[in-house]
Design an enzyme around this catalytic site. Structure first.
Site, PDB file in Angstrom:
ATOM      1  N   CYS A  99       0.779  -1.138  -0.062  1.00 14.44           N
ATOM      2  CA  CYS A  99      -0.090  -0.114   0.027  1.00 14.44           C
ATOM      3  C   CYS A  99       0.827   1.163   0.096  1.00 14.44           C
ATOM      4  O   CYS A  99       0.331   2.383  -0.100  1.00 14.44           O
ATOM      5  CB  CYS A  99      -0.897  -0.022   1.170  1.00 14.44           C
ATOM      6  SG  CYS A  99      -2.079  -1.400   1.183  1.00 14.44           S
ATOM      7  N   HIS A 158      -2.327   7.606   7.014  1.00 15.28           N
ATOM      8  CA  HIS A 158      -2.611   6.125   6.185  1.00 15.28           C
ATOM      9  C   HIS A 158      -4.204   5.788   6.740  1.00 15.28           C
ATOM     10  O   HIS A 158      -4.941   5.629   5.851  1.00 15.28           O
ATOM     11  CB  HIS A 158      -1.636   5.255   6.757  1.00 15.28           C
ATOM     12  CG  HIS A 158      -1.875   4.219   6.050  1.00 15.28           C
ATOM     13  ND1 HIS A 158      -1.764   4.046   4.570  1.00 15.28           N
ATOM     14  CD2 HIS A 158      -1.945   2.796   6.372  1.00 15.28           C
ATOM     15  CE1 HIS A 158      -1.752   2.749   4.045  1.00 15.28           C
ATOM     16  NE2 HIS A 158      -2.132   2.085   5.248  1.00 15.28           N
ATOM     17  N   GLU A 190      -0.715   4.568  14.463  1.00 15.72           N
ATOM     18  CA  GLU A 190      -0.238   5.771  13.660  1.00 15.72           C
ATOM     19  C   GLU A 190      -0.360   7.157  14.522  1.00 15.72           C
ATOM     20  O   GLU A 190       0.645   7.791  14.441  1.00 15.72           O
ATOM     21  CB  GLU A 190      -1.025   5.974  12.421  1.00 15.72           C
ATOM     22  CG  GLU A 190      -0.697   7.162  11.534  1.00 15.72           C
ATOM     23  CD  GLU A 190      -1.232   7.179  10.190  1.00 15.72           C
ATOM     24  OE1 GLU A 190      -0.765   8.030   9.426  1.00 15.72           O
ATOM     25  OE2 GLU A 190      -2.293   6.577   9.866  1.00 15.72           O
ATOM     26  N   LYS A 218      -9.130   8.278   3.507  1.00 19.35           N
ATOM     27  CA  LYS A 218      -9.612   7.055   3.085  1.00 19.35           C
ATOM     28  C   LYS A 218     -11.164   6.818   3.532  1.00 19.35           C
ATOM     29  O   LYS A 218     -11.721   6.046   2.964  1.00 19.35           O
ATOM     30  CB  LYS A 218      -8.864   6.040   3.506  1.00 19.35           C
ATOM     31  CG  LYS A 218      -7.530   5.633   2.890  1.00 19.35           C
ATOM     32  CD  LYS A 218      -6.871   4.532   3.352  1.00 19.35           C
ATOM     33  CE  LYS A 218      -5.447   4.372   2.773  1.00 19.35           C
ATOM     34  NZ  LYS A 218      -4.498   5.556   3.090  1.00 19.35           N
ATOM     35  N   HIS A 263      -9.829   2.557   0.270  1.00 19.13           N
ATOM     36  CA  HIS A 263      -8.207   2.272   0.099  1.00 19.13           C
ATOM     37  C   HIS A 263      -8.007   1.599  -1.001  1.00 19.13           C
ATOM     38  O   HIS A 263      -8.191   0.688  -1.530  1.00 19.13           O
ATOM     39  CB  HIS A 263      -7.842   1.098   1.334  1.00 19.13           C
ATOM     40  CG  HIS A 263      -6.415   0.942   1.691  1.00 19.13           C
ATOM     41  ND1 HIS A 263      -5.582   1.707   0.692  1.00 19.13           N
ATOM     42  CD2 HIS A 263      -5.721   0.225   2.421  1.00 19.13           C
ATOM     43  CE1 HIS A 263      -4.351   1.397   1.379  1.00 19.13           C
ATOM     44  NE2 HIS A 263      -4.363   0.476   2.079  1.00 19.13           N
ATOM     45  N   PHE A 275       1.378  -3.606   4.115  1.00 19.00           N
ATOM     46  CA  PHE A 275       1.870  -4.780   4.337  1.00 19.00           C
ATOM     47  C   PHE A 275       3.344  -4.981   4.256  1.00 19.00           C
ATOM     48  O   PHE A 275       3.655  -4.837   3.349  1.00 19.00           O
ATOM     49  CB  PHE A 275       0.739  -5.759   3.680  1.00 19.00           C
ATOM     50  CG  PHE A 275      -0.517  -5.870   4.383  1.00 19.00           C
ATOM     51  CD1 PHE A 275      -0.965  -5.170   5.111  1.00 19.00           C
ATOM     52  CD2 PHE A 275      -1.305  -7.039   3.587  1.00 19.00           C
ATOM     53  CE1 PHE A 275      -2.273  -5.195   5.721  1.00 19.00           C
ATOM     54  CE2 PHE A 275      -2.616  -6.957   4.091  1.00 19.00           C
ATOM     55  CZ  PHE A 275      -3.050  -6.202   5.016  1.00 19.00           C
TER      56      PHE A 275
END
Length: 418
Positions: free
Chosen positions: A168, A308, A319, A340, A345, A406
């Site tokens: 991502c 994110h 985060e 998002k 996403h 990931f």
């Protein structure tokens, strides 16, 4: 060696909330949700039956960019890439007769490339019996690097040309690579960004299998709920974002419109887990610190963070822990938001459209909201300004954009008003 300055001179977007940059910005500013029932295939047997699709997308509406005879030879992720790149290239108003094409390149990002074409081809193979019959365009459709190849061929850009794959964080990595090539004097212009066409069976089933996706099938439009105590995973998105990055003096000489400067960038790894972030935000904290150092800026110089913020139970909290560690007391002077919540996403394309959101926030001096804020997670500091549900006007001198993937990939960018 003195590094060259890099600016943004062109933007392009095709997203679940707008098929060009102005539509995308209006959607962001007005808190529009891009989520709805999946139309690309019948999702009846899937745990998740909704996504953030690009609405009413038909590649034949773009024959000026992708000729009809070429359309079937391109996976949807490459179609999105060409459309967004064309918008950015036109926005930058580059006269191809007056630039050095050997120092103009393409660096693109995609997490899973032509997965829709891969899935379809395998399904056709299984139905076809013992003799395997594959399309001669099968391999060129599925490989991730083909998007950059097509863009370079369309505009005769002969400089560095490749695709970054970092889950991502892919398109943020692409932008950072383009930034650094220009800084080092290896190129003058890049089309960069990323795309994903992952609203299809295999990716949906795969992310369902690891329990990463929201299953709020009764209310798709509010399913993406970053920071909310009832969040249950991310919503799959699709589309592309494109930027034209240019060496500052080169842009000035040709009289280019300049949106902002790319002030700094950073990359780190969590070195922790395949899919989960470090619980104390170790890699996220370091990547923001490195990005500030790279930009020669302090926490007090940043006014907005596009996080994110995927709406996963672990990721959102980690985060924000990292942000508080980096920004200290100044964290309460920041606006923070997760776009998002509106776009879903876009996986490898997420960093590109969120870079655009961070740039447009500076241009318009407006912070796009985090929508679907109903009940704040009690683990999250209630004093943080998460720009809940409604856009906020404010002075934005600089914005920071975070993208994590990931495998523990962390990437951050800082954009600064000139």
């Amino acid at each position: 060696m003195e590094l060259k300055r890099v600016v943004v001179t062109g933007l392009g977007a095709i997203t679940p909330i707008g098929k060009n940059v102005s539509e995308y910005w209006e959607g962001l500013k007005n808190g529009v949700s891009g989520a709805g029932p999946i139309t690309r295939f019948n999702p009846a047997n899937f745990k998740t039956k909704f996504a953030c699709e690009v609405k009413n997308f038909n590649v034949l509406d773009y024959t000026d960019i992708i000729p009809k005879k070429e359309a079937n030879r391109l996976d949807i992720f490459a179609q999105f890439a060409l459309i967004a790149a064309d918008q950015a290239f036109k926005d930058a108003a580059i006269d191809m007769t007056k630039i050095d094409k050997d120092k103009a390149g393409v660096i693109w990002g995609s997490g899973i490339g032509g997965i829709a074409s891969l899935t379809q081809e395998i399904k056709e193979y299984i139905k076809g019996g013992e003799i395997p019959k594959f399309s001669p365009f099968f391999i060129p459709k599925i490989i991730s690097d083909i998007a950059a190849g097509h863009i370079s061929m369309k505009y005769d850009l002969r400089g560095p040309n490749f695709v970054t794959v970092a889950a991502c964080a892919s398109s943020t990595n692409a932008i950072i690579d383009a930034l650094n090539y220009i800084r080092l004097g290896k190129a003058n212009i890049f089309i960069t960004g990323g795309s994903e066409g992952s609203v299809e069976e295999a990716s949906l089933a795969g992310f369902n299998a690891i329990k990463a996706l929201s299953t709020r099938n009764d209310d798709p439009q509010t399913a993406s709920r970053p920071f909310d105590k009832d969040r249950d995973g991310f919503v799959m998105g699709e589309g592309a974002g494109a930027l034209v990055l240019e060496e500052y003096e080169h842009a000035i000489r040709r009289g280019a419109k300049i949106y902002c400067e790319v002030a700094g960038a950073g990359l780190t790894a969590d070195a922790h887990h395949l899919t989960a972030p470090h619980p104390e935000g170790r890699g996220a904290m370091k990547v923001m610190q490195f990005t500030l150092e790279d930009a020669n800026m302090t926490p007090e110089d940043i006014d907005y963070i596009n996080v994110h913020g995927t709406a996963t139970p672990l990721g959102d909290v980690a985060e924000l822990i990292a942000i508080k560690k980096v920004f200290g007391e100044n964290v309460y002077n920041l606006n923070i938001s997760s776009t998002k919540s509106m776009t879903g996403h876009l996986l490898g394309g997420a960093g590109a459209i969120e870079a655009l959101a961070s740039i447009l926030a500076i241009v318009h001096q407006v912070v796009p909201p985090t929508i679907n804020q109903f009940n704040l997670d009690p683990e999250i500091d209630a004093k943080l300004n998460l720009t809940s549900n409604k856009a906020q006007e404010r002075v934005i001198r600089a914005s920071l954009s975070n993208t994590f993937g990931f495998g523990g990939h962390n990437a951050s960018l800082i954009f600064k008003k000139l």
